[in-house]
Each structure stands twice: as structure tokens, then as C-alpha cells.
Motif scaffolding. Sequence first.
Motif, PDB file in Angstrom:
ATOM      1  N   TYR A 111      10.125  -1.182  19.299  1.00  0.00           N
ATOM      2  CA  TYR A 111       8.903  -1.332  20.088  1.00  0.00           C
ATOM      3  C   TYR A 111       8.189  -2.662  19.870  1.00  0.00           C
ATOM      4  CZ  TYR A 111       9.974   3.637  20.178  1.00  0.00           C
ATOM      5  OH  TYR A 111      10.634   4.847  20.265  1.00  0.00           O
ATOM      6  N   TRP A 169       5.275  -4.254  16.665  1.00  0.00           N
ATOM      7  CA  TRP A 169       4.800  -2.925  16.999  1.00  0.00           C
ATOM      8  C   TRP A 169       3.816  -2.402  15.961  1.00  0.00           C
ATOM      9  CZ3 TRP A 169       3.437   0.359  20.303  1.00  0.00           C
ATOM     10  CH2 TRP A 169       3.281   1.710  19.999  1.00  0.00           C
ATOM     11  N   GLU A 203       0.455  -0.655  17.227  1.00  0.00           N
ATOM     12  CA  GLU A 203       0.196   0.755  16.942  1.00  0.00           C
ATOM     13  C   GLU A 203      -1.062   0.918  16.093  1.00  0.00           C
ATOM     14  OE1 GLU A 203       2.786   4.623  15.566  1.00  0.00           O
ATOM     15  OE2 GLU A 203       3.098   2.736  14.486  1.00  0.00           O
ATOM     16  N   LYS A 261      -4.523   3.036  17.058  1.00  0.00           N
ATOM     17  CA  LYS A 261      -5.088   4.079  16.208  1.00  0.00           C
ATOM     18  C   LYS A 261      -6.531   3.770  15.829  1.00  0.00           C
ATOM     19  CE  LYS A 261      -0.748   5.788  14.297  1.00  0.00           C
ATOM     20  NZ  LYS A 261       0.079   5.973  13.075  1.00  0.00           N
ATOM     21  N   ILE A 317       2.172   7.570  24.377  1.00  0.00           N
ATOM     22  CA  ILE A 317       2.003   6.124  24.380  1.00  0.00           C
ATOM     23  C   ILE A 317       2.924   5.507  25.420  1.00  0.00           C
ATOM     24  CG2 ILE A 317       2.203   3.995  23.043  1.00  0.00           C
ATOM     25  CD1 ILE A 317       1.386   5.513  20.586  1.00  0.00           C
TER      26      ILE A 317
END
Length: 370
Positions: free
Chosen positions: A137, A221, A225, A229, A327
Amino acid sequence: MSVQEKKKTLEEFDADLAKLHIRGQWKYDALLERAIGGPKPAGVPYIWKWETIYPLLLEACEVMPESYTARRHLGFINPALERGGTTHTLNAGIQMVRPGEMAWAHRHTIGALRFGIKGSQQVYTVVNGEVCPMENYDLVLTPRWNWHDHHNESKEDTIWMDVLDVPVVFMLNAVFYEPYPGERQQARRASEGEYIGARAGMLRPTWERPKLDHLPLRYPWKEAEAQLKRMAKLEGNPYEGISLEYANPVTGGPTLPTLGCWIQMLRPGEGTKPHRRTSSAVYFVVRGEGTTVVGDQELNWRQHDGFCVPNWSWHHHINRSKSEEAILFSVHDIPILQALSLYFEEPENSLQMAPSPPVPAVPSGKASTQ
């Protein structure tokens, strides 16, 4: 003209003009009338299921035992676009490179990016001599006219999603292509400060003129990420959930001049409001399962599926899980339309009231700074 001479009809006059390579403006009136209320979406919403794509990638490896003569890229072709493409401006697809293989170096005026699906530190793209690892990712840019080659030095197959602005560059008749004089580039020395990407951070050399765009960049990624969050409890965008743009770190502008990349989180059970915009988009499901409703069509997606939303199509997203987040990674042609002042949204951002027809808008849910 004699009294007996017959007067030409409009159709006959049009035929005479055509012989001279001339056309009356009245011939376009029907086209303008069809645009009342806005454009018709180009192409149709469509989904490419991972359960279909992955076996085909494996089969491609069987029928193409090596990737030195051609890329093993399976392109997503919109069934309603005669000229091909995933949308009328974007080409997307999935590519696989086997252990020990290299996809040879070349460059072109087509802008492109890679979004890792199955990668590692031993999988990387070299962009103008800069080594960009591609873990799961990660987003790696290969801007226009940058040399690039792909390497898999791991012991497993690697897979990524390609997205390119092929339809736009071909429509403009601005395609240039050049193979590298050799299979691979000579890598720059990152440890000695040679990377252009290193100059995109908070500290930059004072003796150099900064490079503003077409940067060989990697967006890890783990950073994307973590940012999702951190912002998960904020209100977010009513049309997109918690949506973040991969910005040019030097200018704050779009990811590439023609391609804007987003990562978005739909929280458990979240459904977004319907809207439409003059841009089109392709999506890749990083994780989760849900539904994107485009017009009267439901696209039911799950991890690693890909789908497209045509321009000026009403759409909204639904996370079907009540306990897990979803996502989505997406690529948009928004930068092209913004550059031409043709990017509109409906309904407009409530903080930016506009008459109809709409004026150029910022993306939904983003407040104007003016």
C-alpha cells in the motif's frame, strides 16, 4: 440568380461547405442543447473483482514467462468507452512481477503512479535514479518524462496497481516515449544527499533552486495509515468520510499535475451523502467491504477490488460492516479540471454557496480559504 434557378436548401448548402472543409455553427446547436443540465457521464460505473483479477495475473505469468519484453499489466477497460480506458481520462490496471524479474527502464510524457498491493523492501521502482521501495500500500510516483524501471528482488510475486493519464495525453497528441539505453538505470547515492526526493522535506539546500513538480516521491503506507487513525474521530467530509489527499510536499498542490490521489476511511457503519462532480475516479479497496452507489447501480466491493465512478455521476459510499473500518485508495482527474476552471460539484459545499450553474469548487467538505 435567374428567376427559374432553384434556391439551395440548407442541406445542400451544408454539403457545399463540407467540400470546402467548412462547417456552419448551426450544426453544433444539437450538441449544445444536449448539454443543458450538464454533461452526460462518460462511460459507466464498473467493478473489477479481485477474485477474477488474481487468477488472470497468475495465468499471465504462464503465458508470458518473463517480463523483459512487455509488462504483465491487466488494464481495466470501461465497457462503455469506445476508445478504451477505465474512465475517459484515466487508465488503471494491475501488474505482477515475479521474483528476480525486472521491468525494463523507459520514460514517457504519460504521468503514472504505482500503488503497492503485495510488496516488500526488496521490491522497488527506480525513478530518475532514485530507489523507491514499494511495500504493501505504498504510493510511488513516476512523473512524466522520468526514467523508471521496476525490480523484484524478493522471493515472492509482487503486485501493484498502475494508474496513468493515458487518455488525456493521447487526446492532446502529446505522447513522447523513449527506451533507456540499457535495461536499468544507475542509482543515485541516497547516503550522499543526491536524491531529489530528499529536497521535498522541511529542510532544503539554500544554494539550489527547488524543484516544484514531477518529483520522484514515495508515500509510505505506514505514514498514511497513521494519519487516518489520528483523524478517525474528527467529523470528516460528509461526502467522503475521513478523506486525505496525497499532496505535493513542496507546493501543497495535487499529487501530480494530472492525477490527484486520496486515501479515505469509512468508519464502521458509515454512509456518505450523495454528490456528483465533473471529475472521474478509479478506486482500489485497501481493506473492508462496502457498497458504492453510482446512479441507480450498486457496486459491492471488498478487499483488493477495483472500481470506477464516471464524471458527473451521483454517488455515495457505504461501509457495510458495523465493527470494521473500510479504507479506499482513489485517483482523480481533478487537477486537470481545476487547471481549466471546469471542476464543479453538486451539491456545493454548504460553506461556499453558489448559484446554478456552479462555479469552480473546492472538493466537497473542504472549506474555502477565501
